[in-house]
Design an enzyme around this catalytic site. Structure first.
Site, PDB file in Angstrom:
ATOM      1  N   SER A  34      15.100   3.388  -5.900  1.00 56.68           N
ATOM      2  CA  SER A  34      14.888   4.818  -6.028  1.00 56.68           C
ATOM      3  C   SER A  34      16.230   5.500  -6.200  1.00 56.68           C
ATOM      4  CB  SER A  34      14.184   5.315  -4.770  1.00 56.68           C
ATOM      5  OG  SER A  34      14.445   6.679  -4.568  1.00 56.68           O
ATOM      6  N   HIS A  66     -14.048  -6.565  -1.416  1.00 54.12           N
ATOM      7  CA  HIS A  66     -13.952  -5.148  -0.990  1.00 54.12           C
ATOM      8  C   HIS A  66     -12.630  -4.887  -0.267  1.00 54.12           C
ATOM      9  CE1 HIS A  66     -18.382  -4.922  -1.613  1.00 54.12           C
ATOM     10  NE2 HIS A  66     -18.349  -6.151  -1.107  1.00 54.12           N
ATOM     11  N   GLU A 104       3.943  -2.467 -12.189  1.00 51.65           N
ATOM     12  CA  GLU A 104       3.288  -1.176 -12.453  1.00 51.65           C
ATOM     13  C   GLU A 104       3.225  -0.920 -13.955  1.00 51.65           C
ATOM     14  OE1 GLU A 104       4.526   1.229  -8.394  1.00 51.65           O
ATOM     15  OE2 GLU A 104       5.999   0.952  -9.972  1.00 51.65           O
ATOM     16  N   LYS A 114      14.518   1.466  -1.080  1.00 53.45           N
ATOM     17  CA  LYS A 114      13.351   1.104  -1.886  1.00 53.45           C
ATOM     18  C   LYS A 114      13.540  -0.131  -2.762  1.00 53.45           C
ATOM     19  CE  LYS A 114      10.125   3.845  -2.603  1.00 53.45           C
ATOM     20  NZ  LYS A 114       8.747   3.558  -2.285  1.00 53.45           N
TER      21      LYS A 114
END
Ligand code: ARG
Length: 489
Positions: A271, A150, A284, A277
């Site tokens: 970025s 969890h 992803e 970044k």
């Protein structure tokens, strides 16, 4: 070329709509090999003459080297190659190539040859990635970290244990592809349009020439069935789903909040606007491409589920789900493999994460169980301890003797003894006492690593053997083709 029964030519828009030429370049070479095997078989069974066979084979050899994707009014690669053979070998010889076969067995053959190669490539890449995971596990056998359920800290564990868990999931993927290979590696050639042929062909012979283990025997089944495609894409979806979970873990672990791992710069993007970044775009995209592969599998299943038996043109659309899937599988595995090899494991951060939590709770409860206390009571005692510690923002170790005493209600354990147990249980001792098979226990890591290393070798050997079997068969085919062509003049 085939429209003698019909009036009128297809107009450009309709031809474009019907044609699969643009999707067929992937299978052009397989189609040529299939045609060569078929031609040799026709000659060896005295269905066409040596001279005719040689002319056809020679034409096919030339086409092999040409860029045949240019505009044509053929509806697919099979028609295009046949028309080119007729052009080069003449109608009398070239017109005999399509004796006793159909585009229906031809396209099934081409797809099987393509998936057969793709499975070997995927198995090879999977083996490599699994090997990397095992090597990394061996390097991180001592790296302690919290395990989560969890997304909350659950038990103390080892980073190697995590890596071996991914390895085992990928082993199952590997096995799914490995076993599916046997169902793909059967030749449909010679099934004809649907019901076979009166011409005395030898299906076993073409199957052997093309390196197949046997036949898809029933000619209706051979031309109708694409369950092997659904199976391949199903296996692909499951593999990608596993990679996607790994990607998700790594994305979370590479956040500044976790900092468990750091990805090498070359596997991240930045970025256009925020100069600080370092984004895990590669991971992803593993997630994103997983969705795409699942979509391809759905497209194939929904294509197949309503079709009547026998070839139907709907089947043409199946191909567009296969080629990009294979590409995604191979590129994902290659990228994940290099990403694993270059990623940094932040041992300190992983270990520190445990100190803020209560993941040794179960170990304390089990220590009480070993003293003869029923597990349910032990669970209650430790639950109360954690409640007190958490309310006062302390670790279990920092609890006072009084606090410890307050959780004992029916003298099942002496307060001093409980205090001693709490003091003695550390993440390190927790891993020393973890004994069950497949657990985070230290001794289990080494055993699993050795066992998995042997498993990789076995699959690698099998994959190499299969690749060589196909290669040798195609070399023999090529040799036979060359012999016939040489004798032509
Ligand atoms: N282009 C077709 C395909 O990809 C080949 C088979 C066509 N057969 C037929 N009878 N129209 O599936």
């Amino acid at each position: 070329m085939y429209r003698s029964r019909l009036d009128g030519k297809l107009d450009d828009i309709t031809l474009e709509f019907l044609s699969s030429i643009s999707d067929d370049s992937v299978i052009a070479q397989y189609d040529i090999l299939g045609s060569q095997a078929h031609t040799l078989m026709l000659f060896e069974n005295k269905i066409i003459s040596k001279q005719e066979a040689a002319k056809i084979l020679h034409a096919l050899e030339k086409i092999k080297k040409e860029n045949i994707s240019e505009k044509s009014d053929a509806e697919d690669i099979h028609e295009l190659i046949e028309s080119l053979v007729i052009k080069k070998a003449g109608k009398d010889a070239g017109g005999k190539m399509h004796t006793a076969r159909s585009r229906n067995d031809q396209v099934a053959l081409d797809i099987r040859m393509k998936i057969r190669d793709d499975i070997n490539t995927v198995c090879f890449c999977l083996n490599q990635t699994i090997e990397t995971l095992i090597d990394l596990a061996a390097k991180n056998e001592h790296v302690i970290m919290p395990l989560y359920t969890h997304m909350q800290q659950a038990q103390v564990g080892l980073f190697s244990h995590f890596l071996l868990a991914y390895a085992d999931a990928l082993f199952r993927d590997l096995d799914r592809f490995y076993v599916a290979y046997g169902r793909v590696n059967e030749s449909p050639l010679g099934a004809g349009p649907v019901g076979g042929t009166s011409i005395p062909i030898d299906r076993q012979h073409t199957a052997k020439l093309l390196g197949f283990k046997g036949l898809i025997e029933n000619s209706i089944d051979a031309t109708t069935s694409r369950d092997f495609v659904a199976e391949y894409l199903g296996n692909a979806s499951i593999l990608m789903t596993n990679l996607s979970r790994m990607a998700e873990d790594f994305i979370i672990w590479s956040t500044s909040e976790f900092s468990f791992i750091e990805l090498a710069d070359k596997f991240t993007s930045t970025s256009s606007v925020m100069p600080q970044k370092k984004n895990p775009d590669v991971l992803e995209l593993i997630r994103g491409k997983t969705s795409q592969v699942i979509g391809y599998q759905m497209a194939v299943l929904s294509n197949l589920k309503g079709l009547p038996s026998g070839y139907n043109r709907d089947l043409q659309q199946i191909k567009v789900s296969i080629w990009p899937t294979s590409k995604i599988l191979v590129s994902s595995l290659l990228v994940v493999n290099s990403l694993l090899k270059t990623m940094k494991v932040n041992e300190k951060k992983l270990r520190q994460a445990i100190d803020g939590g209560y993941s040794i709770s179960l170990d304390i409860a089990e220590a009480l169980v070993r003293k003869g206390i029923p597990f349910r009571n032990a669970h209650k005692i430790v639950g109360n301890l954690v409640q007190i510690a958490s309310n006062s923002k302390k670790s279990l170790l920092a609890l006072s003797a009084d606090a410890v005493k307050s959780v004992i209600h029916n003298n099942e354990i002496d307060a001093k003894e409980l205090h001693k147990i709490i003091q003695s249980v550390t993440p390190e001792s927790s891993l020393e006492t973890r004994k069950s098979q497949g657990s985070s226990g230290k001794h289990e890591q080494q055993r699993m690593i050795d066992n998995r290393k042997r498993k990789v070798q076995a699959y690698m050997g099998g994959t190499n053997k299969r690749t060589n079997e196909v290669r040798s068969a195609l070399e023999v085919l090529n040799h036979n083709v060359m012999l016939l062509i040489k004798n032509m003049n």
